[in-house]
Design a protein around this motif. Structure first.
Motif, PDB file in Angstrom:
ATOM      1  N   UNK A 115       0.803  -1.222   0.000  1.00  9.79           N
ATOM      2  CA  UNK A 115       0.000   0.000   0.000  1.00  9.79           C
ATOM      3  C   UNK A 115       0.829   1.262   0.000  1.00  9.79           C
ATOM      4  N   UNK A 116       0.220   2.351   0.470  1.00 11.29           N
ATOM      5  CA  UNK A 116       0.902   3.643   0.532  1.00 11.29           C
ATOM      6  C   UNK A 116       0.734   4.252   1.908  1.00 11.29           C
ATOM      7  N   UNK A 117       1.302   5.416   2.106  1.00  9.16           N
ATOM      8  CA  UNK A 117       1.254   6.091   3.402  1.00  9.16           C
ATOM      9  C   UNK A 117       1.002   7.571   3.186  1.00  9.16           C
ATOM     10  N   UNK A 118       0.057   8.130   3.945  1.00 16.97           N
ATOM     11  CA  UNK A 118      -0.130   9.577   3.908  1.00 16.97           C
ATOM     12  C   UNK A 118       1.061  10.245   4.577  1.00 16.97           C
ATOM     13  N   UNK A 119       1.593  11.266   3.943  1.00 12.43           N
ATOM     14  CA  UNK A 119       2.738  11.978   4.498  1.00 12.43           C
ATOM     15  C   UNK A 119       2.321  12.690   5.787  1.00 12.43           C
ATOM     16  N   UNK A 120       2.755  12.159   6.909  1.00 19.05           N
ATOM     17  CA  UNK A 120       2.480  12.808   8.182  1.00 19.05           C
ATOM     18  C   UNK A 120       1.115  12.535   8.764  1.00 19.05           C
ATOM     19  N   UNK A 121       0.265  11.775   8.081  1.00 18.42           N
ATOM     20  CA  UNK A 121      -1.080  11.512   8.590  1.00 18.42           C
ATOM     21  C   UNK A 121      -1.149  10.211   9.371  1.00 18.42           C
ATOM     22  N   UNK A 122      -2.066  10.101  10.332  1.00 15.39           N
ATOM     23  CA  UNK A 122      -2.172   8.897  11.169  1.00 15.39           C
ATOM     24  C   UNK A 122      -3.136   7.857  10.611  1.00 15.39           C
ATOM     25  N   UNK A 123      -3.500   7.990   9.348  1.00 14.62           N
ATOM     26  CA  UNK A 123      -4.580   7.150   8.801  1.00 14.62           C
ATOM     27  C   UNK A 123      -4.119   5.732   8.484  1.00 14.62           C
ATOM     28  N   UNK A 124      -2.830   5.522   8.455  1.00 16.45           N
ATOM     29  CA  UNK A 124      -2.258   4.184   8.402  1.00 16.45           C
ATOM     30  C   UNK A 124      -1.155   4.124   9.456  1.00 16.45           C
ATOM     31  N   UNK A 125      -0.845   2.931   9.990  1.00 16.77           N
ATOM     32  CA  UNK A 125       0.170   2.837  11.037  1.00 16.77           C
ATOM     33  C   UNK A 125       1.517   3.408  10.597  1.00 16.77           C
ATOM     34  N   UNK A 126       2.146   4.154  11.483  1.00 18.88           N
ATOM     35  CA  UNK A 126       3.478   4.693  11.230  1.00 18.88           C
ATOM     36  C   UNK A 126       4.521   3.592  11.493  1.00 18.88           C
ATOM     37  N   UNK A 127       5.733   3.752  10.964  1.00 18.52           N
ATOM     38  CA  UNK A 127       6.738   2.676  11.061  1.00 18.52           C
ATOM     39  C   UNK A 127       7.009   2.159  12.464  1.00 18.52           C
ATOM     40  N   UNK A 128       6.898   3.019  13.478  1.00 18.01           N
ATOM     41  CA  UNK A 128       7.205   2.565  14.834  1.00 18.01           C
ATOM     42  C   UNK A 128       6.002   1.961  15.554  1.00 18.01           C
ATOM     43  N   UNK A 129       4.861   1.914  14.894  1.00 18.49           N
ATOM     44  CA  UNK A 129       3.655   1.353  15.512  1.00 18.49           C
ATOM     45  C   UNK A 129       3.548  -0.132  15.146  1.00 18.49           C
TER      46      UNK A 129
END
Length: 382
Positions: A115-129
């Motif tokens: 998938x992809x990741x929103x830049x700076x958004x919490x809508x998908x898990x961040x790498x440290x989560x």
């Protein structure tokens, strides 16, 4: 004893990767050995992330984070063979995956479903989560931060942005919620008008334009690309501009199949342009020019995952592969948008009152988990 026809590594344990595994098991049973690899040990029901932000205390209650090993156990059942490996993938090759800890996993076929990741958004898990506890803790901290504020800008007015704005306004009616962007781009005007009316009725301020900054300046101002100034802003929540990791993940052999944005270019069979053994599905898959993906991310993930699963099995069986049927027109129906627990805008070709009623009952309630949860093992394996 059933004989094996081959193996498959699925990179990404989200809805797209899980759907590939489910479909492989359905068509091939235990003849295909499946390994799912993901840096986190839970499957995040990211479609519900706007609700997670405003009700983080209910994330586990509604099953928005699911233990991946137990999801795999449910999908495999007595028929399939699925193992789960937790680890961050650093490189993807034609028949192997390298993890950040140095481990290398090999298989006959590879499926990229990150998938992809929103830049700076919490809508998908961040790498440290990487654990559900860290995901929930992050959302609780962010909610507390937002609760202490007064003015929030949501940058991006696509399907995620409108739900974020609606959920925030429903949870914090005294806050100023400003939504900046083109309202539901590529959608029919009738749907855009209905969405605008619903949001404005809730009190959301809508501004056409684009925000390129990550937060307000020292004076609390946020300037749009067109020069409009939004004053007294406390925080900007980004819900636009997906970023992709294709360039970082692809090894030298498959690097030529990566676009400038970091997505993978594939043939109609959803195999990489230059490599027969690597398949892609979901947002990491570059949409061919002149074609359209379903605006509902999970639906697009499922649609492409079904074709990938078929072709993985066909390839291992040495049978002809099938093409994915890209749409030549924008896909908007059917669509439900939750703007909080009690407001929804439906677009399904029905009378408006019926569409909105179904939206409230099916999506606003719990983002489909009462319908979908059991298919991931909720109440069965976890």
């Amino acid at each position: 004893m059933t004989s094996s026809i081959g193996s498959c590594i699925i990179v990404g344990g989200g809805p797209s990767g899980i759907h590939v595994a489910r479909n492989i098991v359905t068509s091939a049973g235990s003849t295909v050995s499946i390994t799912i690899v993901d840096r986190q040990n839970y499957m995040d029901w990211c479609v519900a992330s706007p609700r997670m932000l405003v009700q983080p205390e209910d994330i586990e209650k509604f099953g928005y984070v699911m233990p991946t090993d137990k999801v795999c156990e449910h999908i495999a059942g007595k028929k399939g063979k699925i193992s789960f490996v937790q680890g961050a993938v650093s490189k993807i090759g034609a028949t192997s995956v390298t993890l950040s800890d140095g481990r290398t996993l090999s298989a006959d076929t590879i499926v990229v479903a990150v998938g992809g990741q929103y830049a700076g958004g919490p809508w998908k898990p961040l790498p440290d989560q990487t654990t559900k506890e860290s995901r929930i803790a992050y959302m609780k901290t962010l909610k507390a931060k937002i609760a202490s504020m007064k003015s929030i800008v949501v940058a991006g007015a696509g399907p995620t942005g409108v739900e974020v704005a609606g959920e925030l306004k429903a949870a914090f009616p005294g806050h100023v919620i400003t939504l900046v962007g083109t309202l539901l781009p590529n959608s029919p005007k009738v749907l855009q008008d209905r969405m605008k009316a619903a949001l404005e009725k809730m009190g959301v301020v809508i501004i056409e334009g684009r925000v390129d900054v990550e937060g307000p300046d020292a004076n609390g101002n946020v300037k749009t690309r067109a020069g409009d100034v939004i004053e007294n802003v406390d925080i900007v929540l980004n819900a636009a501009g997906f970023t992709f990791q294709g360039k970082e993940l692809a090894d030298d052999k498959i690097q030529t199949d990566v676009t400038e944005r970091g997505q993978f270019v594939c043939r109609p069979t959803l195999q990489l342009a230059s490599t027969d053994t690597v398949f892609c599905c979901g947002d990491i898959l570059a949409v061919p020019q002149g074609c359209f993906a379903d605006v509902k991310g999970v639906q697009h993930a499922n649609d492409t995952a079904e074709t990938v699963a078929k072709n993985v099995v066909f390839q291992l069986q040495k049978k002809p592969l099938v093409d994915f049927k890209w749409s030549k027109v924008p896909i908007n129906k059917s669509m439900m948008t939750a703007l909080g627990p009690s407001v929804a805008v439906g677009y399904m070709g029905m009378p408006n009152f019926m569409e909105n009623f179904l939206g409230r009952k099916l999506k606003s309630k719990d983002y489909y988990m009462s319908l979908k949860g059991s298919s991931y093992g909720r109440g069965k394996t976890w």
